[in-house]
Design an enzyme around this catalytic site. Structure first.
Site, PDB file in Angstrom:
ATOM      1  N   LYS A  82       0.819  -1.215   0.000  1.00  0.00           N
ATOM      2  CA  LYS A  82       0.000   0.000   0.000  1.00  0.00           C
ATOM      3  C   LYS A  82       0.855   1.268   0.000  1.00  0.00           C
ATOM      4  O   LYS A  82       0.380   2.344  -0.362  1.00  0.00           O
ATOM      5  CB  LYS A  82      -0.947   0.005   1.191  1.00  0.00           C
ATOM      6  CG  LYS A  82      -0.308   0.168   2.562  1.00  0.00           C
ATOM      7  CD  LYS A  82      -1.340   0.146   3.657  1.00  0.00           C
ATOM      8  CE  LYS A  82      -0.711   0.313   5.040  1.00  0.00           C
ATOM      9  NZ  LYS A  82      -0.044   1.613   5.187  1.00  0.00           N
ATOM     10  N   ASP A  83       2.139   1.157   0.432  1.00  0.00           N
ATOM     11  CA  ASP A  83       3.026   2.317   0.462  1.00  0.00           C
ATOM     12  C   ASP A  83       3.784   2.519  -0.844  1.00  0.00           C
ATOM     13  O   ASP A  83       4.438   3.548  -1.020  1.00  0.00           O
ATOM     14  CB  ASP A  83       4.051   2.164   1.596  1.00  0.00           C
ATOM     15  CG  ASP A  83       3.406   2.210   2.970  1.00  0.00           C
ATOM     16  OD1 ASP A  83       2.350   2.863   3.095  1.00  0.00           O
ATOM     17  OD2 ASP A  83       3.945   1.591   3.906  1.00  0.00           O
ATOM     18  N   ARG A 130      -8.736   8.168   3.745  1.00  0.00           N
ATOM     19  CA  ARG A 130      -9.632   7.071   3.356  1.00  0.00           C
ATOM     20  C   ARG A 130     -10.419   6.570   4.557  1.00  0.00           C
ATOM     21  O   ARG A 130     -11.648   6.424   4.498  1.00  0.00           O
ATOM     22  CB  ARG A 130      -8.792   5.932   2.750  1.00  0.00           C
ATOM     23  CG  ARG A 130      -9.558   4.637   2.517  1.00  0.00           C
ATOM     24  CD  ARG A 130      -8.626   3.531   2.071  1.00  0.00           C
ATOM     25  NE  ARG A 130      -7.635   3.184   3.069  1.00  0.00           N
ATOM     26  CZ  ARG A 130      -7.848   2.379   4.102  1.00  0.00           C
ATOM     27  NH1 ARG A 130      -9.039   1.841   4.270  1.00  0.00           N
ATOM     28  NH2 ARG A 130      -6.882   2.110   4.963  1.00  0.00           N
ATOM     29  N   ARG A 131      -9.719   6.300   5.654  1.00  0.00           N
ATOM     30  CA  ARG A 131     -10.400   5.811   6.857  1.00  0.00           C
ATOM     31  C   ARG A 131     -11.298   6.886   7.457  1.00  0.00           C
ATOM     32  O   ARG A 131     -12.426   6.611   7.883  1.00  0.00           O
ATOM     33  CB  ARG A 131      -9.361   5.348   7.880  1.00  0.00           C
ATOM     34  CG  ARG A 131      -8.620   4.083   7.460  1.00  0.00           C
ATOM     35  CD  ARG A 131      -7.512   3.741   8.442  1.00  0.00           C
ATOM     36  NE  ARG A 131      -6.825   2.500   8.057  1.00  0.00           N
ATOM     37  CZ  ARG A 131      -5.526   2.302   8.191  1.00  0.00           C
ATOM     38  NH1 ARG A 131      -4.753   3.254   8.696  1.00  0.00           N
ATOM     39  NH2 ARG A 131      -4.981   1.154   7.831  1.00  0.00           N
ATOM     40  N   ARG A 148      -0.594  10.083  14.013  1.00  0.00           N
ATOM     41  CA  ARG A 148       0.489   9.617  13.182  1.00  0.00           C
ATOM     42  C   ARG A 148       1.527   8.899  14.032  1.00  0.00           C
ATOM     43  O   ARG A 148       1.536   9.005  15.249  1.00  0.00           O
ATOM     44  CB  ARG A 148       1.129  10.782  12.430  1.00  0.00           C
ATOM     45  CG  ARG A 148       1.955  10.264  11.249  1.00  0.00           C
ATOM     46  CD  ARG A 148       2.480  11.377  10.377  1.00  0.00           C
ATOM     47  NE  ARG A 148       3.364  10.775   9.422  1.00  0.00           N
ATOM     48  CZ  ARG A 148       4.645  10.509   9.684  1.00  0.00           C
ATOM     49  NH1 ARG A 148       5.161  10.849  10.828  1.00  0.00           N
ATOM     50  NH2 ARG A 148       5.395   9.904   8.791  1.00  0.00           N
ATOM     51  N   ARG A 154       1.055   4.533  18.074  1.00  0.00           N
ATOM     52  CA  ARG A 154      -0.395   4.732  18.092  1.00  0.00           C
ATOM     53  C   ARG A 154      -1.038   3.981  19.256  1.00  0.00           C
ATOM     54  O   ARG A 154      -1.955   4.486  19.912  1.00  0.00           O
ATOM     55  CB  ARG A 154      -0.986   4.264  16.759  1.00  0.00           C
ATOM     56  CG  ARG A 154      -0.419   5.003  15.556  1.00  0.00           C
ATOM     57  CD  ARG A 154      -1.065   4.571  14.267  1.00  0.00           C
ATOM     58  NE  ARG A 154      -0.284   5.006  13.119  1.00  0.00           N
ATOM     59  CZ  ARG A 154      -0.698   4.936  11.855  1.00  0.00           C
ATOM     60  NH1 ARG A 154      -1.890   4.435  11.588  1.00  0.00           N
ATOM     61  NH2 ARG A 154       0.071   5.347  10.874  1.00  0.00           N
ATOM     62  N   CYS A 241      -2.166   5.733  -1.149  1.00  0.00           N
ATOM     63  CA  CYS A 241      -2.549   5.349   0.207  1.00  0.00           C
ATOM     64  C   CYS A 241      -2.914   6.550   1.062  1.00  0.00           C
ATOM     65  O   CYS A 241      -3.506   6.397   2.130  1.00  0.00           O
ATOM     66  CB  CYS A 241      -1.445   4.526   0.862  1.00  0.00           C
ATOM     67  SG  CYS A 241       0.031   5.475   1.270  1.00  0.00           S
TER      68      CYS A 241
END
Length: 834
Positions: A82-83, A130-131, A148, A154, A241
């Protein structure tokens, strides 16, 4: 022991991913020593970076690693797919995509509450647009807090009660062994993942083919197919992403579904779409879905994503399909058929024109009979309804849309509804049918004028428009369309108005098709002669009809009136169909074989991975070329990978397919057969040479055994499968044969013979002649109880058709003498014609 250096980010998750690949590689090759090299990326250094704050996001977490690859400081790199930017730097490639771990996003809440159980003012941490936008769309009351840092950072902020919950990728937790921290797996209906999420990509330099070969066992085919579709979609749309775009591909056998959720950057509009396509072409599916989303108004600007109202809701094309012969449609008409989402077609449209349409095109048959006004109303409403959904619609009409085709009425309805349209003229049967019957509608000696009228006026008209008395007095040619039902009235009106009953007349039924029949006579006797003739038919009245005896050409074609059954696979039948139809035959396609992809590519992939080891690669069919090349491309290889090998082709068709791929065959036998290859290779001194044969899964052993007898080291590998066709029309075919409705049956391989018997059974062919491409196929036909009548001397489709014509035009020719050949199966004589 060989040492290779693997580059990775410095985070805990990145290190776990790198260790996973290190263990896998050292297990594959115990002589490998994989050394990990940690590289700090710009994304790691920018502690306060958030999406959309003006910094370039492309390659944020991979650029420094890719620079190390290009500078040869490392040999390979591991990334979360995804990166990885959708555009790679020149000289680099993704050599392997690992089997995808759970691609879902998950919720981790501090108090163990599910998403629906969180309080209205709950603070959820995520920095992914997106989220964020999918969460807000699902629960408007949630507070999305920018968050972040690495995964462990996190989780620490969650424990310190800065936030109530976080949303992260399940795959990262799985790889760290932290699955027990997951509160809830978010279903795709709530949260669709980012393209590539859950899979690892191993990036290498393109020139390091040896590294690529080492990595091949780690490349998961289904994951590569799905992620290829996702990345093609993102590339076309301009997403990544860190954009409000989600996409997920899922492979199920030969099909792949691609789903997307896109949102504008304000969160005011969100769109979910799904498409299905072939797993053999994931790139096309990704591009098609991106085009569909763009057509619906989703655009990328310089700094954000927005929805713009499309300028047009859709487009309608009224396309004239011509009179029946599919070759008489215009080039523009075919181009519009190819781009259509929906094709609405009439009763007299040749169904072969639908073959030009895309796989996902919807066909709507509206074969209304004359006078069915209710059906016309349905057509008008359907066009407007579907075009307002953004669809591209082709209204495919027999002949020309504006010549007695009610095209004017349909266009008028579109104008009333403010719908854009375009009209593509077609060749009317009024012109084409007489031409195919050898009747010139104008001629300097006989006719200088032409009148075309309808013989079936709208019954609701208060007064008839056609003035038959006026037409009777004219000297030129009169053409009447749709007049068979009213033939007796038409003749009566013309003669009573003064037209001579001796005027030459012709009725052309099913003009321009192999079923064309022409009835000639005087006007006065046509009613009696035409008894039993059913529409469609064109009536021609005038002195030009008398020229038919000299100018008739179509019905003089050598195979005109012959019904030929061909048993080739549908995908390979087109060239043979064209050859037969060009000679006037009516072709009935009854494919007994289906060509399909392999279930397991392990052996083929191993061969592709060591192409440089082979002295010769010999292709024994066009199918072998196509499937071998497709798999090569899937593995990131092209024609350059064949530079160290000589290439052989069994015949001109196989050689032509190679040329399409940019390869000129080094060897072509004098006789296009397995025997021809063996004879030709004798002269090339292949003792000790290593030869690769990419073929069908059930290919006969004659060729490899013959090459081994010459001293070659032969490696056979399946490139595709041959299967028994479903045989949907078996009952119809069986009935047609029993009733003598088939004149010729063509078999192009032993497999077509065997499968034909399985589908139809051993029945009396009732006079049908059997034509076989070569002696191997003929032998198989004889073993099945058939009596081959036609076998060409040269095993090509062109020569087969020539021999059919020769035998039919010379009834005294004896039945084909079949030369006995070694046993074979599978591809059989597919190899005979290359």
């Amino acid at each position: 022991m060989r040492k290779i250096t693997l580059g990775t980010r410095a985070s805990l998750l990145a290190h776990a991913q790198a260790e996973e690949i290190k263990r896998a590689l050292e297990k594959i090759d115990p002589d490998l020593d994989v050394i990990l090299k940690r590289i700090e990326t710009r994304g790691d250094r920018l502690k306060d970076w958030m999406p959309g704050r003006g910094l370039e996001e492309k390659g944020l977490f991979v650029k420094e690693i890719e620079d190390a690859l290009l500078d040869c400081r490392i040999d390979l790199a591991v990334h979360s797919m995804k990166d990885v930017p959708v555009e790679l730097p020149q000289g680099l490639t993704i050599a392997a995509i690992t089997k995808r771990v759970d691609p879902r996003d998950v919720l981790i809440s501090r108090d163990g509450l599910l998403l629906d159980e969180l309080p209205q003012d709950a603070r959820i941490g995520t920095s992914s647009p997106r989220r964020k936008l999918q969460l807000i769309f699902y629960q408007r009351h949630l507070q999305i807090v920018p968050l972040r840092g690495n995964l462990d950072t996190r989780l620490r902020k969650l424990r310190e009660k800065e936030i109530d919950a976080i949303v992260v990728a399940a795959a990262g937790l799985v790889r760290l062994g932290w699955q027990n921290r997951i509160t809830q797996h978010l279903p795709y209906e709530i949260m669709l993942p980012s393209g590539g999420q859950g899979a690892l990509g191993i990036e290498t330099r393109e020139e390091d083919q040896d590294i690529g070969e080492i990595l091949e066992p780690l490349d998961d085919n289904d994951s590569r197919i799905a992620i290829t579709a996702e990345r093609c979609f993102l590339r076309r749309l301009g997403g990544g992403c860190q954009t409000p775009v989600a996409t997920l591909g899922q492979v199920q056998g030969k099909k792949i579904t691609l789903e997307t959720v896109v949102a504008d950057s304000s969160g005011e509009k969100i769109l979910r779409q799904k498409m299905e396509g072939s797993s053999d072409n994931p790139e096309e599916l990704g591009l098609q879905l991106a085009e569909k989303i763009s057509a619906m108004g989703f655009k990328k600007t310089s700094s954000s994503f927005v929805f713009e109202k499309p300028h047009l809701t859709g487009q309608i094309y009224l396309v004239g399909a011509g009179p029946g012969d599919p070759g008489l449609i215009s080039f523009k008409g075919i181009e519009y058929i190819k781009k259509a989402d929906i094709i609405i077609y009439d009763r007299l449209v040749n169904k072969k024109l639908l073959d030009y349409a895309r796989d996902n095109c919807k066909f709507v048959y509206m074969g209304k009979l004359p006078g069915e006004s209710s059906a016309q109303v349905q057509i008008n409403k359907m066009m407007v309804r579907e075009v307002r959904k953004g669809k591209t619609i082709v209204r495919l009409k027999g002949g020309d849309p504006f010549l007695f085709g009610r095209g004017g009425e349909e266009v008028g309805f579109l104008v009333e509804n403010n719908i854009s349209f375009e009209i593509v003229p077609g060749i009317s049967s009024a012109l084409a049918a007489p031409t195919y019957a050898g009747i010139p509608l104008t001629h300097r000696k006989f006719s200088s004028s032409l009148t075309i009228v309808t013989g079936h006026e709208d019954p609701s008209k208060k007064r008839p428009v056609v003035n038959w008395a006026n037409l009777a007095s004219q000297e030129g040619t009169l053409v009447i369309l749709m007049g068979l039902a009213n033939l007796s009235q038409i003749v009566k009106k013309l003669i009573s108005a003064g037209k001579s009953e001796n005027t030459p007349c012709a009725i052309i039924s099913w003009g321009t098709t192999p079923n064309q029949k022409v009835i000639e006579g005087s006007l006065g006797e046509m009613v009696e002669k035409a008894k039993g003739v059913r529409p469609p038919g064109v009536i021609v009245i005038g002195e030009v009809v008398s020229l038919r005896g000299k100018l008739n050409w179509f019905e003089k074609k050598p195979l005109f009136g012959k019904r030929v059954l061909i048993t080739r696979p549908a995908a390979q039948a087109k060239s043979l169909v064209a050859l037969l139809e060009n000679e006037g035959a009516e072709v009935i396609e009854f494919p007994t074989i289906r060509i399909s992809s392999l279930n397991d590519y392990q052996e083929l992939d191993l061969a592709i991975g060591k192409l440089a080891d082979y002295d010769w690669i010999i292709f024994s069919s066009p199918n072998g070329v196509d499937h071998f090349w497709k798999r090569m491309n899937m593995k990131g290889k092209d024609a350059r990978s064949l530079s160290k090998s000589k290439i052989g082709a069994i015949g001109p068709k196989t050689a032509a397919n190679l040329e399409n791929m940019g390869i000129i065959a080094d060897f072509l036998p004098d006789e296009y057969s397995s025997e021809g290859i063996i004879e030709g290779m004798k002269k090339l001194r292949i003792e000790g040479k290593k030869i690769l044969l990419p073929r069908a899964d059930i290919a006969p052993s004659f060729l490899p055994e013959g090459l081994r007898k010459l001293g070659a080291r032969v490696e056979e590998v399946a490139a595709y499968r041959t299967e028994l066709s479903p045989g949907e029309n078996s009952a119809i075919t069986r009935d047609s044969l029993k009733k003598g409705k088939i004149d010729i049956i063509i078999f192009t391989s032993s497999s077509t013979v065997n499968n034909f018997v399985k589908l139809v059974g051993n029945i009396d062919f009732a006079g049908a002649r059997v034509a076989c491409i070569g002696p191997l196929t003929a032998n198989e036909a004889e073993k099945s109880g058939m009596k081959p009548d036609i076998v060409p001397q040269e095993y090509t489709m062109e020569c087969l058709v020539e021999e059919i014509i020769n035998v039919l035009s010379n009834p005294t020719i004896k039945k084909a003498q079949i030369e006995r050949k070694p046993e074979t199966n599978g591809e059989g004589d597919q190899a005979k014609y290359g």
